[in-house]
Enzyme design. Structure first.
Site: not given
Ligand code: COA
Length: 386
Positions: A268, A323
């Site tokens: 998140h 979720d």
């Molecule tokens: N699966 C695998 N790896 C994940 C991940 C996931 N769901 N969420 C984050 N990561 C990893 C990223 O690849 C990153 O790795 P790295 O540092 O090796 O590159 C690290 O964790 C940090 O993540 P980051 O991209 O900075 O997090 P964010 O804040 O930009 O992303 C989301 C947040 C929600 C977009 C992301 O976690 C995601 O896509 N989740 C899945 C979709 C989801 O469930 N959405 C509903 C949200 S309520």
């Protein structure tokens, strides 16, 4: 030149008293009350009142608010006719946006929505409209569930709570058992508000033009419909089915992470610990399993996946979000996956309406600026000379 923040990330766009989120400690409060306490003690009706009006209601205030919500559950036949003419293959969120947009035409009003002082005509109008829209959201979603499979919609019952009546209408007149009704009630509380996310921002921007409430909520519904906002719980179900059995979870996870694929329901932007809503939903899922005397295979797989993720994703601050368990829970109580986001919309309407009211009480139209990256002024070239 102004500093540019793509997606306005980290840029405060309003001052708000509605909800607060501490992503490092995993705390979410509505009007100062922790979500855990609301989930344990409140109802969706009371939580909606709290969000919209700002304080927990007295016995009398809640009784009045709840009675009004019950009175306004019915929608006009014309709206049903509009829904009848929509393709049954359409996504329920498309139906919902269309139906909500049409509400303004059937319930017109010329009271200005800008609130200038507490208790003025506009505030009474905003309050009345909030009740009407919130009451009808569940009706519209439930009606469509029946209409798209060829049934006449089940009329609402006014002797049931908001959550129980929704399930009763949704499931063609079958009254839910009390635990299932309570689970739906808690799910609505947990999804009712979450600070300034994309759909709430859309509602605020639309509200800031002093547009009527049907436009405000329709804009928010359209924004919630995108896969980057609502809808991840639908993906979680697909993912768990793909994993198949709990024992497969670690190997499946390794493969996905090696391919740099996303794990749905994990991570998140704000929370860097386990989302408190995920913990609450997980408890509800366990309670349901205990009452039924059997545990859902999808839930077992989800638990195994969470455990496998702990070692590799938790060090990055990636934990289950809301979720991760909500879809499994909805599926267990008979909600088809394409309706998950509609239920999110029903719940979030309380938050959208709270932000709408806050916006029109201290209104300034949104008019951000831009950093122009196009051409310098140039001379028009006639089409024959291009
Ligand atoms: N699966 C695998 N790896 C994940 C991940 C996931 N769901 N969420 C984050 N990561 C990893 C990223 O690849 C990153 O790795 P790295 O540092 O090796 O590159 C690290 O964790 C940090 O993540 P980051 O991209 O900075 O997090 P964010 O804040 O930009 O992303 C989301 C947040 C929600 C977009 C992301 O976690 C995601 O896509 N989740 C899945 C979709 C989801 O469930 N959405 C509903 C949200 S309520």
């Amino acid at each position: 030149m102004s500093e540019f923040h793509p997606g306005l990330e980290g840029v405060p766009a309003k001052k708000s008293k509605i909800s607060y989120l501490d992503g490092k400690q995993g705390i979410l409060t509505y009007r100062g009350y922790p979500i855990v306490e609301l989930a344990e003690n409140s109802t969706f009706e009371e939580t909606a009142y709290l969000l919209i009006d700002g304080e927990l209601p007295s016995v009398g205030q809640l009784a009045k608010f709840d009675a009004q919500l019950r009175v306004h559950r019915r929608v006009k036949y014309n709206i049903r006719d509009i829904m009848k003419s929509l393709p049954v293959t359409g996504h329920p969120m498309e139906m919902l946006q269309t139906a909500v947009s049409s509400l303004g035409m059937f319930y017109p009003n010329d009271v200005p929505v800008q609130i200038r002082s507490p208790g003025d005509e506009s505030e009474r109008y905003v309050h009345g409209q909030s009740i009407r829209i919130l009451a009808r959201m569940a009706t519209l979603v439930a009606m469509w569930q029946q209409m798209r499979i060829g049934n006449d919609p089940t009329p609402p019952r006014s002797d049931l709570s908001y959550a129980a009546n929704f399930l009763y209408m949704f499931q063609n007149g079958v009254e839910p058992d009390p635990l299932v009704a309570r689970i739906m009630d808690v799910c609505l509380i947990l999804h009712a508000e979450h600070t300034l996310n994309a759909s709430t921002f859309a509602a605020m921007v639309t509200g800031s033009t002093l547009a009527m409430p049907s436009y405000v909520i329709a804009a928010a519904i359209g924004t919630l419909a995108g896969p980057l906002h609502g809808g991840a719980n639908e993906q979680v179900i697909q993912m768990l089915k793909e994993i198949g059995v709990p024992e497969q979870a670690p190997a499946w996870l390794d493969k996905k992470l090696a391919a740099k694929e996303v794990i749905w329901g994990m991570g998140h932007r704000e929370y860097k610990v386990k989302d408190p809503r995920a913990t609450l939903l997980q408890h509800l899922m366990r309670e349901l399993a205990e009452s039924r005397g059997s545990i859902s295979p999808l839930f077992e797989t989800a638990l195994a996946l969470e455990e496998a993720c702990e070692a590799v994703l938790a060090p990055k601050g990636v934990y289950p979000n809301v979720d991760f368990y909500s879809g499994i829970l909805y599926r267990e109580i008979g909600i088809p996956p394409d309706q998950f986001t509609s239920i999110f919309a029903i719940a979030r309407t309380a938050g959208w309406l709270a932000h709408w009211r806050e916006q029109v009480s201290q209104n300034r139209i949104f008019r951000p600026t831009q950093i122009y990256t196009g051409h310098d002024p140039r001379k028009y070239v006639a089409i024959a000379a291009r």
